[in-house]
Design a protein around this motif. Structure first.
Motif, PDB file in Angstrom:
ATOM      1  N   LEU A 227      37.342   1.124 -26.135  1.00  0.00           N
ATOM      2  CA  LEU A 227      36.586   2.010 -25.252  1.00  0.00           C
ATOM      3  C   LEU A 227      35.668   2.936 -26.043  1.00  0.00           C
ATOM      4  O   LEU A 227      34.518   3.178 -25.652  1.00  0.00           O
ATOM      5  CB  LEU A 227      37.539   2.835 -24.383  1.00  0.00           C
ATOM      6  CG  LEU A 227      38.388   2.033 -23.389  1.00  0.00           C
ATOM      7  CD1 LEU A 227      39.322   2.966 -22.631  1.00  0.00           C
ATOM      8  CD2 LEU A 227      37.510   1.260 -22.414  1.00  0.00           C
ATOM      9  N   ALA A 228      36.172   3.463 -27.175  1.00  0.00           N
ATOM     10  CA  ALA A 228      35.355   4.365 -27.993  1.00  0.00           C
ATOM     11  C   ALA A 228      34.130   3.622 -28.533  1.00  0.00           C
ATOM     12  O   ALA A 228      33.009   4.160 -28.534  1.00  0.00           O
ATOM     13  CB  ALA A 228      36.189   4.943 -29.134  1.00  0.00           C
ATOM     14  N   LEU A 229      34.330   2.361 -28.956  1.00  0.00           N
ATOM     15  CA  LEU A 229      33.204   1.586 -29.491  1.00  0.00           C
ATOM     16  C   LEU A 229      32.184   1.297 -28.393  1.00  0.00           C
ATOM     17  O   LEU A 229      30.971   1.309 -28.639  1.00  0.00           O
ATOM     18  CB  LEU A 229      33.719   0.287 -30.116  1.00  0.00           C
ATOM     19  CG  LEU A 229      34.478   0.512 -31.437  1.00  0.00           C
ATOM     20  CD1 LEU A 229      35.334  -0.704 -31.797  1.00  0.00           C
ATOM     21  CD2 LEU A 229      33.496   0.829 -32.568  1.00  0.00           C
ATOM     22  N   ALA A 230      32.655   1.068 -27.179  1.00  0.00           N
ATOM     23  CA  ALA A 230      31.719   0.864 -26.068  1.00  0.00           C
ATOM     24  C   ALA A 230      30.923   2.134 -25.797  1.00  0.00           C
ATOM     25  O   ALA A 230      29.706   2.089 -25.550  1.00  0.00           O
ATOM     26  CB  ALA A 230      32.476   0.429 -24.811  1.00  0.00           C
ATOM     27  N   ALA A 231      31.607   3.288 -25.853  1.00  0.00           N
ATOM     28  CA  ALA A 231      30.917   4.556 -25.604  1.00  0.00           C
ATOM     29  C   ALA A 231      29.859   4.814 -26.677  1.00  0.00           C
ATOM     30  O   ALA A 231      28.756   5.307 -26.391  1.00  0.00           O
ATOM     31  CB  ALA A 231      31.921   5.710 -25.552  1.00  0.00           C
ATOM     32  N   ILE A 232      30.189   4.448 -27.930  1.00  0.00           N
ATOM     33  CA  ILE A 232      29.209   4.610 -29.007  1.00  0.00           C
ATOM     34  C   ILE A 232      27.989   3.716 -28.757  1.00  0.00           C
ATOM     35  O   ILE A 232      26.840   4.152 -28.911  1.00  0.00           O
ATOM     36  CB  ILE A 232      29.861   4.304 -30.382  1.00  0.00           C
ATOM     37  CG1 ILE A 232      30.860   5.412 -30.726  1.00  0.00           C
ATOM     38  CG2 ILE A 232      28.807   4.159 -31.475  1.00  0.00           C
ATOM     39  CD1 ILE A 232      31.712   5.114 -31.949  1.00  0.00           C
ATOM     40  N   ALA A 233      28.229   2.477 -28.369  1.00  0.00           N
ATOM     41  CA  ALA A 233      27.102   1.568 -28.112  1.00  0.00           C
ATOM     42  C   ALA A 233      26.220   2.104 -26.982  1.00  0.00           C
ATOM     43  O   ALA A 233      24.985   2.027 -27.054  1.00  0.00           O
ATOM     44  CB  ALA A 233      27.618   0.171 -27.761  1.00  0.00           C
ATOM     45  N   PHE A 234      26.873   2.667 -25.967  1.00  0.00           N
ATOM     46  CA  PHE A 234      26.128   3.271 -24.862  1.00  0.00           C
ATOM     47  C   PHE A 234      25.220   4.392 -25.371  1.00  0.00           C
ATOM     48  O   PHE A 234      24.037   4.483 -25.020  1.00  0.00           O
ATOM     49  CB  PHE A 234      27.110   3.845 -23.831  1.00  0.00           C
ATOM     50  CG  PHE A 234      26.915   3.292 -22.457  1.00  0.00           C
ATOM     51  CD1 PHE A 234      25.714   3.439 -21.795  1.00  0.00           C
ATOM     52  CD2 PHE A 234      27.940   2.594 -21.827  1.00  0.00           C
ATOM     53  CE1 PHE A 234      25.534   2.921 -20.512  1.00  0.00           C
ATOM     54  CE2 PHE A 234      27.766   2.063 -20.560  1.00  0.00           C
ATOM     55  CZ  PHE A 234      26.553   2.232 -19.898  1.00  0.00           C
ATOM     56  N   SER A 235      25.758   5.250 -26.242  1.00  0.00           N
ATOM     57  CA  SER A 235      24.966   6.360 -26.779  1.00  0.00           C
ATOM     58  C   SER A 235      23.797   5.840 -27.597  1.00  0.00           C
ATOM     59  O   SER A 235      22.678   6.369 -27.511  1.00  0.00           O
ATOM     60  CB  SER A 235      25.827   7.239 -27.695  1.00  0.00           C
ATOM     61  OG  SER A 235      26.999   7.625 -27.041  1.00  0.00           O
ATOM     62  N   LEU A 236      24.044   4.779 -28.378  1.00  0.00           N
ATOM     63  CA  LEU A 236      22.976   4.262 -29.235  1.00  0.00           C
ATOM     64  C   LEU A 236      21.832   3.701 -28.394  1.00  0.00           C
ATOM     65  O   LEU A 236      20.658   3.868 -28.730  1.00  0.00           O
ATOM     66  CB  LEU A 236      23.525   3.177 -30.169  1.00  0.00           C
ATOM     67  CG  LEU A 236      24.501   3.676 -31.241  1.00  0.00           C
ATOM     68  CD1 LEU A 236      25.063   2.500 -32.033  1.00  0.00           C
ATOM     69  CD2 LEU A 236      23.812   4.671 -32.179  1.00  0.00           C
ATOM     70  N   ILE A 237      22.173   3.025 -27.284  1.00  0.00           N
ATOM     71  CA  ILE A 237      21.123   2.519 -26.388  1.00  0.00           C
ATOM     72  C   ILE A 237      20.273   3.681 -25.883  1.00  0.00           C
ATOM     73  O   ILE A 237      19.040   3.640 -25.889  1.00  0.00           O
ATOM     74  CB  ILE A 237      21.750   1.767 -25.186  1.00  0.00           C
ATOM     75  CG1 ILE A 237      22.386   0.466 -25.645  1.00  0.00           C
ATOM     76  CG2 ILE A 237      20.712   1.495 -24.114  1.00  0.00           C
ATOM     77  CD1 ILE A 237      23.175  -0.250 -24.555  1.00  0.00           C
ATOM     78  N   TRP A 238      20.979   4.748 -25.474  1.00  0.00           N
ATOM     79  CA  TRP A 238      20.276   5.879 -24.902  1.00  0.00           C
ATOM     80  C   TRP A 238      19.384   6.561 -25.927  1.00  0.00           C
ATOM     81  O   TRP A 238      18.222   6.899 -25.658  1.00  0.00           O
ATOM     82  CB  TRP A 238      21.296   6.842 -24.285  1.00  0.00           C
ATOM     83  CG  TRP A 238      20.704   7.928 -23.441  1.00  0.00           C
ATOM     84  CD1 TRP A 238      20.857   9.275 -23.615  1.00  0.00           C
ATOM     85  CD2 TRP A 238      19.863   7.765 -22.290  1.00  0.00           C
ATOM     86  NE1 TRP A 238      20.176   9.949 -22.643  1.00  0.00           N
ATOM     87  CE2 TRP A 238      19.546   9.054 -21.816  1.00  0.00           C
ATOM     88  CE3 TRP A 238      19.341   6.664 -21.625  1.00  0.00           C
ATOM     89  CZ2 TRP A 238      18.740   9.268 -20.703  1.00  0.00           C
ATOM     90  CZ3 TRP A 238      18.532   6.871 -20.514  1.00  0.00           C
ATOM     91  CH2 TRP A 238      18.241   8.156 -20.070  1.00  0.00           C
TER      92      TRP A 238
END
Lengths: 204, 204, 204, 204
Positions: free
Chosen positions: D128-139
């Motif tokens: 979940l943490a890695l998914a949240a990081i990927a989300f932030s990077l997209i943004w």
């Protein structure tokens, strides 16, 4: 007159695409619950002996297919989404994508009869009732005050469309109890209701 | 002249999207029927020994792929849907999404020969014949009287396109019987028919 | 000047939608090959012991993901389809949707080493080489004489884009042999090539 | 003012279609992790005994569903893609499509307690943490300098939206540690955070 769109509202394109995906996957995953029969005897007899898994497969295929058709009809009337609608739609998709699980319970336990057949069929019925409730909630959210539809339905049409949803929900809920009297009968009522929904629908 | 659209008719966008989803999932789920061979011996020999599962995989991939191509062609001609068409299309999707099951029967029983190989292949043939019938019904529903197509075909073209469907359906039906004479031969005829359909098609 | 569209040609919308579906499903089905480790010992040690299945998962995810990105780029240049292109695209999708099978062979056999690890990795390499060949054939079909693209590339750009495809295909083919020298090394070369394709692409 | 589109940029249609596909498949595949309980005793008791698999199913369904809703919101603001964004999006899809694996770890090990329950929950938290990081990077990729959005956010709105992402990422990362104190508590915090994200979101 419909309510004007607000910042929070968006068109329904991606909601429909995502929903189409989940419906399409759930309906196709059902086949993974069909097991190639093992054991002794001719293949032909083993296939016939496995009739409950084919009955459950057909029933669930019909339910998901018809719910897709009605989702399709409903979203010809619904022209905007908002955040609550997205979540109510997710709730519907939850019950759609869960359906292969109670389907496999019915596949495995219906043939044996007894209390386990009733529990399996009752869980299946509960899943269908919850899906029908989610469907009603989507419709209520969309039509109240013409919030998310192109043209408000008018009070009479709104009441009559909600009544039809309530009847379906009530029948599915009643099959939860019916499963404890006769599990195959409950499955038969559900099949009949699926056919009814196939011919009657939200007017859109 | 095509019939005018009625309230019950809609464009084909979501039907195509949902169908694309089911075709795409059914064709991709076939891989889940391929089992990593267990037992003794070198991996190489075990893979060769498992040739029936690869033959069945390729055959079903070709069938679903070519049916998708022809669905695609057919819906370049069909420009409107109505409720009966949605249900006939669901019927086609039922047979498409069921196909991984008889495919796995063929994978498991074709190599062993005997009556079980024939039953497995006959079930597979029946699935294909039912899909061909559903395809014909969609086409009949759409073209009769130019109901759902942009421009009516004319009586001669209509007859010739229906004839082509009937021939395919007849051959698939015939392989049900052929499976009891020679299961591998029936599979070979189906592969040849898939190739024929790959090169010939509904003119659209 | 591009060739004029013929009756047999159509736009690329449904081809892209169907391909997106197959790519999306194949990339997501990979997770079903990951098995929860059984046996004794702490979960932590069992997960570490299962490294080959995670390496194979990541490698196949990268391959399918990058092939999707490049398919996406390629179909920004390709603006029309014809029947041969549909079949060449099906051929590419065949290798994409088959990939979870050799991935699971690598998962199971790479850790053990020996000839079985080499056979598993060679089958995986062959799958990748066949996908690269299908990719080249799509591109050749589309660009020759500017048949299916918006603006012809010019002879030099055409040659250089084909050269790039050929190099990739050659390297994947070479890893079939390399697998018999060192299976982990072959997997490493494929990972490196995936990264290269991630940064270099068909100019569109 | 937003930056002008370059040759490398494309509209977001196919990225959204592919992402919708992966989200839809990952959320629907979760059901395959639900096993029909075997062993002795009544079906009812066996289903109740299997509560961890249902808790894990619901939690993962909520996480993927809400991430899809937020992806949807985010791509109402993002109007162009470039190659780095495609790869950052693939990274997010990697973690989304991997999620059924740690979900099945939690299903199997949470009920037993002890160190294995903590490891299973920690792996789930890391996903979940890695998914949240990927989300932030997209943004970050999209909003910096108004690169890929229709209208730049302004420094204050940019900072505040990034802050919200960071808080989520930090909490998910913290549950990795929390899993070793109490695995069920960590799962509860994640469910609460999913609900929070359900009500709060990137303003678009």
């Amino acid at each position: 007159m419909s309510a004007p769109a607000t910042d929070d509202q968006a068109d329904t394109g991606r909601l429909e695409a995502f929903s189409d995906g989940v419906f399409a996957i759930a309906i196709t995953l059902l086949v993974l619950e069909l097991r190639v029969p093992g054991g002794d005897g001719s293949l032909w007899h083993k296939l016939i002996h496995e009739w409950p898994q084919f009955a459950a497969y057909l029933s669930s295929f019909a339910v998901i297919g018809i719910m897709w058709v009605n989702h399709h009809s409903m979203f010809r009337a619904i022209v905007r989404t908002d955040r609550p609608l997205l979540f109510l739609n997710l709730l519907l998709l939850l019950w759609m994508s869960l359906l292969p699980f109670p389907t496999s319970l019915v596949s495995r336990y219906l043939g044996g009869g007894g209390p386990d057949a009733s529990v399996a069929e009752a869980v299946y019925s509960a899943n269908l009732a919850l899906a029908a409730i989610a469907f009603s909630l989507i419709w209520v959210r969309a039509v109240r005050g013409g919030r998310l539809i192109a043209a408000p339905l008018g009070a009479a049409a709104e009441r009559s469309s909600l009544l039809r949803f309530s009847v379906g929900t009530f029948i599915y809920a009643a099959t939860i109890g019916l499963a404890f009297l006769s599990a195959p009968l409950a499955l038969g009522v559900q099949a009949a209701l699926a056919l009814y929904y196939g011919f009657e629908q939200v007017s859109a």
